[in-house]
Design a protein around this motif. Sequence first.
Motif, mmCIF file in Angstrom:
data_model
loop_
_atom_site.group_PDB
_atom_site.id
_atom_site.type_symbol
_atom_site.label_atom_id
_atom_site.label_comp_id
_atom_site.label_asym_id
_atom_site.label_seq_id
_atom_site.Cartn_x
_atom_site.Cartn_y
_atom_site.Cartn_z
ATOM 1 N N MET A 1 0.934 -1.349 -0.083
ATOM 2 C CA MET A 1 0.100 -0.141 -0.080
ATOM 3 C C MET A 1 1.002 1.269 0.005
ATOM 4 O O MET A 1 1.809 1.374 0.823
ATOM 5 C CB MET A 1 -0.906 0.022 1.185
ATOM 6 N N VAL B 1 -2.488 7.324 -0.426
ATOM 7 C CA VAL B 1 -3.709 7.228 0.174
ATOM 8 C C VAL B 1 -4.150 7.991 0.890
ATOM 9 O O VAL B 1 -5.131 8.683 0.931
ATOM 10 C CB VAL B 1 -3.691 5.653 0.834
ATOM 11 N N LEU C 1 -5.873 4.925 8.613
ATOM 12 C CA LEU C 1 -5.841 4.020 7.121
ATOM 13 C C LEU C 1 -6.288 2.598 7.866
ATOM 14 O O LEU C 1 -6.525 1.791 7.196
ATOM 15 C CB LEU C 1 -4.473 4.053 6.717
ATOM 16 N N THR C 2 -6.610 2.489 9.191
ATOM 17 C CA THR C 2 -6.941 1.143 9.563
ATOM 18 C C THR C 2 -8.239 1.083 9.361
ATOM 19 O O THR C 2 -8.804 -0.111 9.760
ATOM 20 C CB THR C 2 -6.681 1.061 11.272
ATOM 21 N N SER D 1 -11.541 2.034 6.703
ATOM 22 C CA SER D 1 -11.725 2.642 5.240
ATOM 23 C C SER D 1 -12.241 4.245 5.529
ATOM 24 O O SER D 1 -13.142 4.560 6.438
ATOM 25 C CB SER D 1 -12.575 2.007 4.449
ATOM 26 N N PHE E 1 -16.448 11.923 -4.643
ATOM 27 C CA PHE E 1 -15.736 11.511 -3.325
ATOM 28 C C PHE E 1 -16.423 10.098 -2.887
ATOM 29 O O PHE E 1 -15.474 9.194 -2.562
ATOM 30 C CB PHE E 1 -16.085 12.419 -2.317
ATOM 31 N N VAL F 1 -15.171 7.342 -5.069
ATOM 32 C CA VAL F 1 -13.777 6.931 -4.768
ATOM 33 C C VAL F 1 -13.596 6.154 -3.526
ATOM 34 O O VAL F 1 -12.944 5.178 -3.351
ATOM 35 C CB VAL F 1 -12.821 7.991 -4.765
ATOM 36 N N MET F 2 -14.355 6.580 -2.421
ATOM 37 C CA MET F 2 -14.265 5.902 -1.123
ATOM 38 C C MET F 2 -14.927 4.627 -1.278
ATOM 39 O O MET F 2 -14.632 3.895 -0.417
ATOM 40 C CB MET F 2 -15.090 6.681 -0.164
ATOM 41 N N ASN F 3 -15.694 4.294 -2.221
ATOM 42 C CA ASN F 3 -16.397 2.889 -2.414
ATOM 43 C C ASN F 3 -16.252 2.321 -3.618
ATOM 44 O O ASN F 3 -16.704 1.619 -3.940
ATOM 45 C CB ASN F 3 -17.848 3.169 -2.254
ATOM 46 N N ASN G 1 -3.619 -1.673 -6.419
ATOM 47 C CA ASN G 1 -3.267 -0.284 -6.576
ATOM 48 C C ASN G 1 -4.436 0.486 -6.650
ATOM 49 O O ASN G 1 -4.365 1.714 -6.273
ATOM 50 C CB ASN G 1 -2.256 -0.113 -7.938
ATOM 51 N N GLN H 1 -6.789 0.369 -3.235
ATOM 52 C CA GLN H 1 -6.447 0.900 -1.878
ATOM 53 C C GLN H 1 -6.829 1.972 -1.255
ATOM 54 O O GLN H 1 -6.910 2.223 -0.023
ATOM 55 C CB GLN H 1 -4.577 0.877 -2.286
ATOM 56 N N VAL H 2 -7.353 2.989 -1.995
ATOM 57 C CA VAL H 2 -7.757 4.280 -1.319
ATOM 58 C C VAL H 2 -9.311 3.955 -0.694
ATOM 59 O O VAL H 2 -9.509 4.441 0.335
ATOM 60 C CB VAL H 2 -8.137 5.184 -2.437
ATOM 61 N N SER H 3 -10.009 2.917 -0.998
ATOM 62 C CA SER H 3 -11.420 2.559 -0.581
ATOM 63 C C SER H 3 -11.370 1.472 0.427
ATOM 64 O O SER H 3 -12.247 1.111 0.839
ATOM 65 C CB SER H 3 -12.170 2.248 -1.792
ATOM 66 N N ILE H 4 -10.178 0.734 0.586
ATOM 67 C CA ILE H 4 -10.234 -0.230 1.612
ATOM 68 C C ILE H 4 -9.389 0.005 2.930
ATOM 69 O O ILE H 4 -8.382 0.709 2.784
ATOM 70 C CB ILE H 4 -9.768 -1.749 0.799
ATOM 71 N N GLU H 5 -9.609 -0.724 3.729
ATOM 72 C CA GLU H 5 -8.722 -0.745 5.001
ATOM 73 C C GLU H 5 -7.365 -1.275 4.789
ATOM 74 O O GLU H 5 -7.190 -2.209 4.047
ATOM 75 C CB GLU H 5 -9.431 -1.589 6.046
ATOM 76 N N ARG H 6 -6.401 -0.725 5.382
ATOM 77 C CA ARG H 6 -5.196 -1.240 5.504
ATOM 78 C C ARG H 6 -4.892 -2.630 5.841
ATOM 79 O O ARG H 6 -4.250 -3.640 5.239
ATOM 80 C CB ARG H 6 -3.913 -0.464 6.124
ATOM 81 N N MET I 1 -6.125 -5.420 3.150
ATOM 82 C CA MET I 1 -5.183 -5.516 2.342
ATOM 83 C C MET I 1 -3.894 -6.358 2.729
ATOM 84 O O MET I 1 -3.652 -7.350 1.966
ATOM 85 C CB MET I 1 -4.663 -4.058 1.953
#
Lengths: 242, 117
Positions: free
Chosen positions: A1, A6, A55-56, A58, B16, B19-21, B68, B71-76, B79
């Motif tokens: 990531m 992000v 980031l933990t 969404s 927005f 992108v978030m979803n 890639n 990644q913006v819309s999911i939890e770290r 992933m």
Amino acid sequence: MFESFVVFVRGIIAFGTLLIFARLIGKQQISQLNFFDYIMGITIGSIAASLTIDLTSSAWPHWIGLLTWTIAVLLLQIITVKSRKASKYFDGEPTIVIMNGKIMENVLKKMRYRADDLMEQLRQKNVFDITQVQFAILEKDGELSVIKKPEFENVTKKDLHIQPGITGIATELIYDGIIIDANLKQTSHDRTWLFSELKKLNIQSTDEVFYMALNPDGTIYTDLYRDHIDNLIDITDPIKQN
Amino acid sequence: MKKIYLILPILFILIFIFVMNMAFFIRPYIKSVPEQINQIENNIISGNWQQAQIELELFKKNVNNKMNWLQVSIERDEMDQMLLDISKLSGNIRINDTDNAITSLYEIRYNWDNLGK
């Protein structure tokens, strides 16, 4: 990531959302900042910060939190505008803390407001002698409104029977060397008049003018790029040289 | 002009939200990942470890590529968990461990199906 990427994207989302939501909430937030508004501001800001860097989880749940608080604030605003009772309940009421020159101790105690605070706010209103005060009202946003005793009130033009001059708002005609034609039209003048006025002031081109405005009394205020001031006053602290 | 002032913020809000979803909206249309999982599973069950290894490498590339975008819309953690399970699967295929390989594969499938939910 790519965490930085992000955070960057989420930062833009939070910034854009805050900008739009703040416009929705309106000016009330800043101009009438009571204690609850203050807390709301902090909470909304805190949610936006979490949306950016946490980031933990969404971004979506944080954004929903932001939306919920904004809707709550909007609802509260609508309710308090529509209902006077609700407004009193949620926003509180102005309170008289000095009545006919007497401090209302019980009121101060009830509001957990110290005499020191009262004196401080009086001083901020340029009142250094409490005997001058007829009424003092603590407003909903914590500001103090003061009515002085008649003998301590400033003399007005009306008291002296002096005819006041014309007052109003000056109209910008030139800003940054550019003529504002809409304002010129509004004042029932045209460019020919403007250039003749510039000529009277010995100005060759509008490029020389930084700011020009027409005052309500018909006079013109002009500021040129070249101010021709030889001795500029420097109010910054000089660097101590050893 | 007034319409633009109204439409522009609405448009931004919609962007927005998208992108978030993104994971939620796009993931169902990404058929290649579940297909590759099925292929790897079939190869493991039939004992075709060499083919499973080749499929896994392609799968890794594909997942990295998709991540890639998502990644913006999911939890770290989502992933990280997915990538960890892929690593486990890689090890299990290497030592030809059918039981653990299938377990890892089902974890990967579960993680993928729940990405961004």
